[in-house]
Design a protein around this motif. Structure first.
Motif, PDB file in Angstrom:
ATOM      1  N   VAL A   1       6.638  14.380  25.671  1.00 20.32           N
ATOM      2  CA  VAL A   1       5.670  14.311  26.774  1.00 20.32           C
ATOM      3  C   VAL A   1       4.268  14.675  26.278  1.00 20.32           C
ATOM      4  O   VAL A   1       3.264  14.026  26.617  1.00 20.32           O
ATOM      5  CB  VAL A   1       6.115  15.244  27.917  1.00 20.32           C
ATOM      6  N   ARG A   2       4.192  15.721  25.454  1.00 23.18           N
ATOM      7  CA  ARG A   2       2.882  16.140  24.933  1.00 23.18           C
ATOM      8  C   ARG A   2       2.259  15.044  24.096  1.00 23.18           C
ATOM      9  O   ARG A   2       1.062  14.737  24.221  1.00 23.18           O
ATOM     10  CB  ARG A   2       3.036  17.412  24.105  1.00 23.18           C
ATOM     11  N   ALA A   3       3.008  14.433  23.191  1.00 27.08           N
ATOM     12  CA  ALA A   3       2.481  13.378  22.334  1.00 27.08           C
ATOM     13  C   ALA A   3       2.026  12.177  23.164  1.00 27.08           C
ATOM     14  O   ALA A   3       0.981  11.570  22.887  1.00 27.08           O
ATOM     15  CB  ALA A   3       3.533  12.957  21.313  1.00 27.08           C
ATOM     16  N   CYS A   4       2.792  11.840  24.210  1.00 25.03           N
ATOM     17  CA  CYS A   4       2.429  10.700  25.058  1.00 25.03           C
ATOM     18  C   CYS A   4       1.129  10.965  25.805  1.00 25.03           C
ATOM     19  O   CYS A   4       0.243  10.110  25.864  1.00 25.03           O
ATOM     20  CB  CYS A   4       3.564  10.413  26.033  1.00 25.03           C
ATOM     21  N   ARG A   5       0.997  12.166  26.359  1.00 29.79           N
ATOM     22  CA  ARG A   5      -0.211  12.479  27.128  1.00 29.79           C
ATOM     23  C   ARG A   5      -1.446  12.585  26.230  1.00 29.79           C
ATOM     24  O   ARG A   5      -2.532  12.119  26.588  1.00 29.79           O
ATOM     25  CB  ARG A   5       0.002  13.782  27.892  1.00 29.79           C
ATOM     26  N   LEU A   6      -1.301  13.233  25.055  1.00 31.03           N
ATOM     27  CA  LEU A   6      -2.444  13.355  24.157  1.00 31.03           C
ATOM     28  C   LEU A   6      -2.924  11.989  23.669  1.00 31.03           C
ATOM     29  O   LEU A   6      -4.132  11.742  23.563  1.00 31.03           O
ATOM     30  CB  LEU A   6      -2.084  14.233  22.957  1.00 31.03           C
ATOM     31  N   TYR A   7      -2.015  11.096  23.393  1.00 35.81           N
ATOM     32  CA  TYR A   7      -2.397   9.773  22.911  1.00 35.81           C
ATOM     33  C   TYR A   7      -3.141   8.995  23.988  1.00 35.81           C
ATOM     34  O   TYR A   7      -4.125   8.300  23.709  1.00 35.81           O
ATOM     35  CB  TYR A   7      -1.162   9.012  22.453  1.00 35.81           C
TER      36      TYR A   7
ATOM     37  N   LEU B   1      -3.219  13.832  17.930  1.00 39.38           N
ATOM     38  CA  LEU B   1      -1.865  14.339  17.738  1.00 39.38           C
ATOM     39  C   LEU B   1      -1.812  15.463  16.714  1.00 39.38           C
ATOM     40  O   LEU B   1      -0.725  15.963  16.408  1.00 39.38           O
ATOM     41  CB  LEU B   1      -0.950  13.194  17.290  1.00 39.38           C
ATOM     42  N   MET B   2      -2.988  15.885  16.186  1.00 35.78           N
ATOM     43  CA  MET B   2      -3.023  17.003  15.258  1.00 35.78           C
ATOM     44  C   MET B   2      -2.607  18.291  15.968  1.00 35.78           C
ATOM     45  O   MET B   2      -2.710  18.404  17.196  1.00 35.78           O
ATOM     46  CB  MET B   2      -4.443  17.169  14.708  1.00 35.78           C
TER      47      MET B   2
ATOM     48  N   ARG C   1       1.060  15.260  12.651  1.00 39.80           N
ATOM     49  CA  ARG C   1       0.549  14.093  13.384  1.00 39.80           C
ATOM     50  C   ARG C   1       1.498  12.904  13.277  1.00 39.80           C
ATOM     51  O   ARG C   1       1.812  12.228  14.279  1.00 39.80           O
ATOM     52  CB  ARG C   1      -0.824  13.712  12.824  1.00 39.80           C
ATOM     53  N   ASP C   2       1.997  12.637  12.081  1.00 40.26           N
ATOM     54  CA  ASP C   2       2.912  11.510  11.896  1.00 40.26           C
ATOM     55  C   ASP C   2       4.222  11.728  12.649  1.00 40.26           C
ATOM     56  O   ASP C   2       4.807  10.774  13.178  1.00 40.26           O
ATOM     57  CB  ASP C   2       3.184  11.308  10.406  1.00 40.26           C
ATOM     58  N   ARG C   3       4.686  12.972  12.699  1.00 38.52           N
ATOM     59  CA  ARG C   3       5.929  13.272  13.429  1.00 38.52           C
ATOM     60  C   ARG C   3       5.738  13.024  14.928  1.00 38.52           C
ATOM     61  O   ARG C   3       6.596  12.417  15.585  1.00 38.52           O
ATOM     62  CB  ARG C   3       6.336  14.716  13.179  1.00 38.52           C
ATOM     63  N   ALA C   4       4.577  13.471  15.464  1.00 38.20           N
ATOM     64  CA  ALA C   4       4.316  13.235  16.883  1.00 38.20           C
ATOM     65  C   ALA C   4       4.144  11.750  17.169  1.00 38.20           C
ATOM     66  O   ALA C   4       4.569  11.252  18.225  1.00 38.20           O
ATOM     67  CB  ALA C   4       3.078  14.014  17.307  1.00 38.20           C
TER      68      ALA C   4
END
Length: 667
Positions: free
Chosen positions: A77-83, A93-94, A33-36
């Motif tokens: 892109v995945r981290a941006c969309r999930l957030y 972000l888990m 999570r912290d990395r994302a």
């Protein structure tokens, strides 16, 4: 295992998930999570989610950031969309957060879940991993075999025999069942967890209560509507409950008595208590009718019996035309007949439908906690724990003293307990105070409640229990209702000025006449007797002891039984005393007659029978003058000569010698 997370600019904070073991690698998940978050942190610290969407930065910024970090752009892109989809939740972000399943979806596992154990089953397995088909099987077993009175263990055994039997062999009435290996059998815990999840299945506790799918346990009995003033005084609820304490006898505080029973009649809409009966009689149609009678009678005299003085408006009286009860003591042929004769209607809830019972039945605990559970000798409505002191030994309060406190509590409930939820808008506009008594009087004034007249004489004749009695020359005597023999209760006589002047006592004379006395067992200070054409008359207890008027009929019988035991125990003493007295008198008579015969034999001439009784008055005066220490001579005490008496007087008699000496002194 405990999870540890990093906070911005702070040391690691321990986020404990419990002390039991956990197979989840929380530290790895937090690191992911912290990395994302590090991928998209600069973007969302500078811009809000709304700005990112409005400016279209979610299209161009992730590729630039990926080149800057040297990572695959798909991760950014995945981290941006999930957030953005989670509206700023870092938990999104888990790893595999989007694949966790929808709420309520069952989770399946290929291996047995739970903590690993070192022990293994007989077949070497470490548990049973239930598939969708296995869970459907457990749901069918639950629906078919889990019934009221059938334990979960027995239901599992029947289900395993039906679905998990490897072989069945029968020889006559004996059936030998061999189940599959333990690794292929679902456990009782799995049956408890997955069985009630089937369509229409209920929990084990709900099944044991007798609930069904059409009658769920969450159905409430509370009123779904507001109070209607036009329904006040229309329907009454009646129910009985034991008073959770042991009283002591009014005759002696050393004698503990059985628990009394309390029957109340309240208004269904308002909750105002109109009728009350407390006595040692077990709940029956009779006790319910006594509560109905108490609701119709004036409560001023009722409270005065217990030393409480009230005004009529502090406890209103009302005869109800409709009475709602459970399927208990009021659902009997005697109750049907009594209600019909009083032109009243009885209403009863459905059998085995606990959610339809009257609200009053759920409020007994409140009254008991306020009064009964605070009295000496209470058992709190529970069984006495092992080793605990017996509450009967603490009995120190009489029923009379308990009734004083109970009546005060009812007066507080009717006139002082706040019930603002019962006020309607019309009542609030009229300035009605939030008390039951104020609401009832306002409804009377507005005409919502109509005063109903009822013949109290007919009501007493129907509600009060009848006890066999007999009319004697001094009043009406009651027979002991607990005795199979016709035995009168000693010291209990009822009469009145009307009875003494009516001529019924004179006509009774030395004979007795059987009558039926209507009596309130809790207030037996008066009875009602039917005298033919004269109608029913009230007779009062004839006693000078004011405390005797406070006793109940049960306490009267208790005192009478104690007196009988006392007389029985001392009967032998009285018999010995009587026998000794008669024997002593016989011995005295023999000695006196022997002495008399000896004196007659010593006389020169045998005295005649007439001489023995001649001049008795003169001899009595001489005897009194010679033997009395405080003798005062009278006009008739002049000594008179009586030669016959002198000749008849025995020479050796000491009394005669003393009298002769007195005559000489007088001469």
């Amino acid at each position: 295992m405990k999870a540890r997370v990093e906070c911005d600019g702070e040391d690691e904070v321990d986020k404990g998930l419990g002390t039991r073991g956990d197979r989840r690698n929380i530290d790895l998940w937090i690191a992911e999570r912290d990395r994302a978050w590090s991928f998209v942190e600069p973007l969302f610290k500078e811009f809000s989610i709304a700005d990112v969407l409005e400016l279209g930065l979610y299209r161009t910024w992730p590729s630039k950031r990926a080149k800057e970090l040297g990572v695959d752009s798909r991760h950014v892109v995945r981290a941006c969309r999930l957030y953005m989809l989670s509206l700023g939740q870092l938990g999104a972000l888990m790893p595999a957060f989007d694949q966790r399943g929808a709420p309520g979806v069952e989770k399946f596992s290929k291996v047995p879940t739970g903590r690993k154990t070192d022990s293994v089953r007989s077949d070497g397995s470490r548990g049973f991993a239930a598939t969708a088909g296995d869970r459907k099987e457990m749901q069918d077993v639950w629906k078919k075999h889990k019934k009221k009175g059938m334990s979960v263990e027995k239901a599992r055994e029947r289900g395993l025999t039906e679905y998990r039997a490897e072989s069945l062999s029968q020889e006559g009435p004996n059936v030998d069942v061999t189940l599959k290996p333990e690794g292929q059998l679902w456990s009782i815990g799995q049956l408890r967890r997955h069985g009630p999840r089937g369509q229409g299945n209920l929990s084990a506790s709900a099944v044991n209560r007798g609930d069904t799918e059409s009658r769920p346990a969450h159905k409430r009995r509370a009123k779904a509507r507001s109070m209607r003033p036009d329904r006040i005084g229309l329907v009454a609820q009646i129910d009985s409950s034991p008073a959770d304490f042991y009283p002591c006898s009014a005759a002696s505080s050393l004698h503990a008595l059985c628990k009394p029973w309390r029957t109340e009649l309240t208004d269904e809409e308002l909750g105002y208590t109109f009728g009350l009966y407390v006595g040692f009689e077990h709940v029956s149609t009779c006790t319910s009718l006594l509560a109905i009678l108490n609701a119709a009678e004036d409560h001023v005299g009722f409270c005065a019996l217990y030393g409480i003085h009230i005004e009529p408006w502090q406890w209103h009286s009302r005869p109800f035309r409709r009475v709602k009860a459970d399927n208990g003591e009021m659902k009997a042929q005697s109750a049907f007949k009594a209600l019909g004769e009083m032109e009243q209607t009885g209403e009863y809830c459905r059998a085995y439908a606990w959610e339809d019972k009257a609200l009053q039945e759920s409020r007994h605990r409140t009254r008991q906690a306020a009064v009964e559970h605070q009295v000496a000798g209470t058992d709190q409505g529970k069984r006495t724990d092992r080793g605990a002191s017996d509450p009967k030994q603490d009995a120190a309060v009489t029923l009379y003293a308990f009734m004083q406190q109970l009546i005060k509590h009812i007066l507080w409930k009717n006139n002082e307990e706040l019930v603002p939820h019962l006020l309607t808008v019309e009542m609030r506009n009229g300035g009605v105070l939030p008390f039951r008594g104020e609401i009832y009087r306002w409804c009377l004034k507005k005409g919502y409640v109509a005063e109903e007249a009822m013949d109290l004489t007919a009501l007493r004749a129907r509600c009060l229990p009848a006890i066999e009695a007999s009319l004697h020359s001094n009043g009406v005597h009651l027979f002991d209702p607990t005795s199979s023999h016709k035995r009168l209760i000693q010291g209990v006589v009822f009469s009145s000025n009307w009875l003494k002047s009516s001529g019924h006592l004179a006509r009774a004379g030395g004979r007795t006449k059987r009558v039926d006395a209507r009596i309130n067992p809790s207030r037996p200070k008066s009875v009602f007797v039917e005298f033919g054409d004269d109608g029913m008359k009230e007779l009062n207890l004839q006693t000078d002891d004011p405390l005797r008027r406070e006793l109940t009929l049960a306490e009267w019988l208790h005192i009478d039984a104690g007196d009988r035991v006392f007389r029985t125990e001392h009967g032998a003493v009285e018999l010995d005393n009587g026998a000794s007295r008669l024997a002593s008198l016989d011995a005295t008579n023999r000695a006196g007659r022997a002495k008399k015969r000896k004196e007659i034999a010593n006389q020169p001439v045998k005295p005649s029978k007439a001489s023995l009784v001649k001049d008795m008055d003169e001899r009595t005066r001489r005897e009194r003058r010679a033997t009395s220490e405080h003798y005062i001579p009278g006009p008739h005490d002049q000594p008179q000569q009586s030669k016959a008496a002198d000749r008849a007087a025995p020479v050796g008699n000491s009394v005669a010698a003393a009298m002769a000496k007195l005559r000489q002194e007088a001469d």
